[in-house]
Design an enzyme around this catalytic site. Structure first.
Site, short mmCIF file in Angstrom:
data_model
loop_
_atom_site.label_atom_id
_atom_site.label_comp_id
_atom_site.label_asym_id
_atom_site.label_seq_id
_atom_site.Cartn_x
_atom_site.Cartn_y
_atom_site.Cartn_z
N HIS A 78 45.07 44.53 -3.22
CA HIS A 78 45.16 45.18 -4.55
C HIS A 78 45.67 46.61 -4.40
O HIS A 78 46.57 47.04 -5.12
CB HIS A 78 43.78 45.26 -5.20
CG HIS A 78 43.20 43.95 -5.63
ND1 HIS A 78 43.84 43.09 -6.47
CD2 HIS A 78 42.00 43.37 -5.35
CE1 HIS A 78 43.09 42.02 -6.68
NE2 HIS A 78 41.97 42.17 -6.01
N HIS A 100 41.29 41.66 1.23
CA HIS A 100 41.57 41.27 -0.16
C HIS A 100 41.72 42.52 -1.03
O HIS A 100 42.68 42.67 -1.77
CB HIS A 100 40.40 40.40 -0.64
CG HIS A 100 40.41 40.09 -2.10
ND1 HIS A 100 40.63 38.82 -2.58
CD2 HIS A 100 40.22 40.87 -3.20
CE1 HIS A 100 40.59 38.84 -3.90
NE2 HIS A 100 40.33 40.07 -4.30
N GLU A 101 40.77 43.45 -0.87
CA GLU A 101 40.79 44.70 -1.64
C GLU A 101 42.03 45.54 -1.29
O GLU A 101 42.65 46.13 -2.17
CB GLU A 101 39.53 45.50 -1.30
CG GLU A 101 38.51 45.77 -2.37
CD GLU A 101 38.69 45.09 -3.70
OE1 GLU A 101 39.21 45.75 -4.60
OE2 GLU A 101 38.28 43.93 -3.86
N ASP A 114 39.69 39.12 -10.89
CA ASP A 114 41.15 39.13 -10.79
C ASP A 114 41.82 38.18 -11.78
O ASP A 114 42.79 38.54 -12.43
CB ASP A 114 41.58 38.79 -9.37
CG ASP A 114 41.07 39.82 -8.37
OD1 ASP A 114 40.85 40.96 -8.79
OD2 ASP A 114 40.90 39.47 -7.20
ZN LIG Z 1 40.24 41.01 -6.15
#
Ligand SMILES: [Zn+2]
Length: 371
Positions: free
Chosen positions: A72, A68-69, A178
């Site tokens: 980004h 997930h990170e 987010d």
């Molecule tokens: Zn996030």
């Protein structure tokens, strides 16, 4: 104290584990081992398999958070932002960026990239679970019954489920999560960036308060902790955004103090203490014939016993390696240097001569005036 260890690099970004993460991993594994199906494996008879599945679930969970990170980070990197590291904490990951791009379009894409990765993993695992269905079982039986029958397939189902929840949870409009970032980017297209940040942070804090109250009433310690982190995060980012936005385009010469009380290196500490009492500043540049030799602060003085203050000179206790800036540097640099080096003031030099000084007070005053 170094509270994180680096485990490797992905896309050139150092990946670090925070100490809280190492503590929470066994807790999660334990949680999975005592929870009933479909959220755990307490029904698995053979304990070695039960623990292996629970540990796999805990590790997979954090790999998913890391992915997930990285979602980004990939978008940030593509748009020219430098990611210094990704650290996995108690509650997930944090990407340390040199600065968050103040471009709503990029921020919008960046904020959505993380939850998109989570949804994608969730959907993929869901598909994997469905295609493993034996021909003789109906889809309904497979979705509701099989999760309980087969613990290996349950691991796949559970990870898919957790990723979908992770995606949804991160999309809550609670800045700095987010969803809150997406919301701020949307607002920033319609109003000044500071106002957008304040609005988003205000809503984030409100969310945190409601979540905290819910946690208190329902007895959910996790909700209280997450609420606490959202509240602190929103306040901090609001403040730092304010300062950097206000100081944009401002040069050091615009905010520095020019009439600076200085001391000489030959002065005794006793004389220095007199000057400190008279002018009430905590730190003074040390100048010999207007050439900068160092910086001396109240902390340096405290290290000298009272009886020695007559014979010890300023040159014996001053800091000689100085971090300095020039008049035409950006004012933002002063804050960065003060934060990174944990210092209260920076000498502004023109060649070897001192032309002024910038302190935290100077910056705060300028921010208030410019607003
Ligand atoms: Zn996030």
């Amino acid at each position: 104290m170094n509270t994180s260890i680096q485990i490797g690099k992905i896309m050139g970004i150092p990946i670090k584990l925070h100490i809280t993460f190492l503590l929470i991993l066994p807790v999660f594994a334990y949680y999975f081992s005592v929870s009933p199906a479909p959220f755990g494996f307490n029904d698995v008879q053979l304990s070695i398999i039960r623990y292996a599945l629970s540990l796999s679930a805990a590790i997979s969970l954090f790999i998913c958070v890391l992915l997930h990170e990285l979602g980004h980070s990939a978008v940030a990197k593509k748009n020219g932002s430098n990611i210094q590291s990704i650290t996995l904490f108690l509650f997930g990951g944090v990407s340390a960026m040199e600065e968050i791009p103040r471009n709503p379009k990029i921020e919008f894409k960046m904020a959505l990239a993380g939850p998109s990765v989570s949804f994608l993993i969730g959907i993929l695992l869901g598909i994997v679970y469905i295609v493993t269905k034996p021909a003789d079982l109906s889809y309904t039986a497979y979705m509701f019954q099989n999760i309980s029958d087969n613990p290996y397939l349950r691991l796949i189902w559970l990870m898919g489920y957790i990723n979908i929840i992770l995606g949804i949870f991160n999309l809550l409009p609670a800045f700095p999560m987010d969803g809150g970032r997406v919301f701020r980017a949307w607002l920033a297209g319609r109003m000044p960036y500071i106002k957008a940040t304040r609005t988003a942070a205000g809503i984030g804090k409100m969310f945190a308060i409601f979540m905290g109250i819910f946690g208190l009433l329902a007895g959910g310690i996790w909700f209280i902790l997450i609420a606490f982190f959202i509240y602190i995060g929103a306040s901090e980012e609001e403040k730092s955004t304010e300062v950097t936005v206000v100081l944009e385009g401002v040069k050091i010469r615009d905010i520095m103090s020019k009439n600076v009380t200085s001391v000489t290196s030959g002065m005794s500490v006793e004389e220095l203490v007199d000057i400190m009492f008279r002018f009430k500043h905590m730190g003074y540049p040390v100048l010999d014939d207007s050439e900068v030799k160092g910086m001396v602060t109240f902390t340096d003085v405290q290290k000298v016993p009272k009886e020695d203050r007559k014979k010890v000179r300023v040159s014996d206790i001053m800091t000689k390696e100085l971090i300095t800036l020039r008049e035409d540097d950006d004012a933002e640099n002063a804050i960065k240097l003060m934060t990174v080096n944990n210092i209260g003031r920076i000498v502004i030099k023109k060649e070897k001569q001192m032309v002024g000084i910038v302190s935290r007070t100077d910056i705060l005053r300028s921010v208030q005036l410019l607003e």
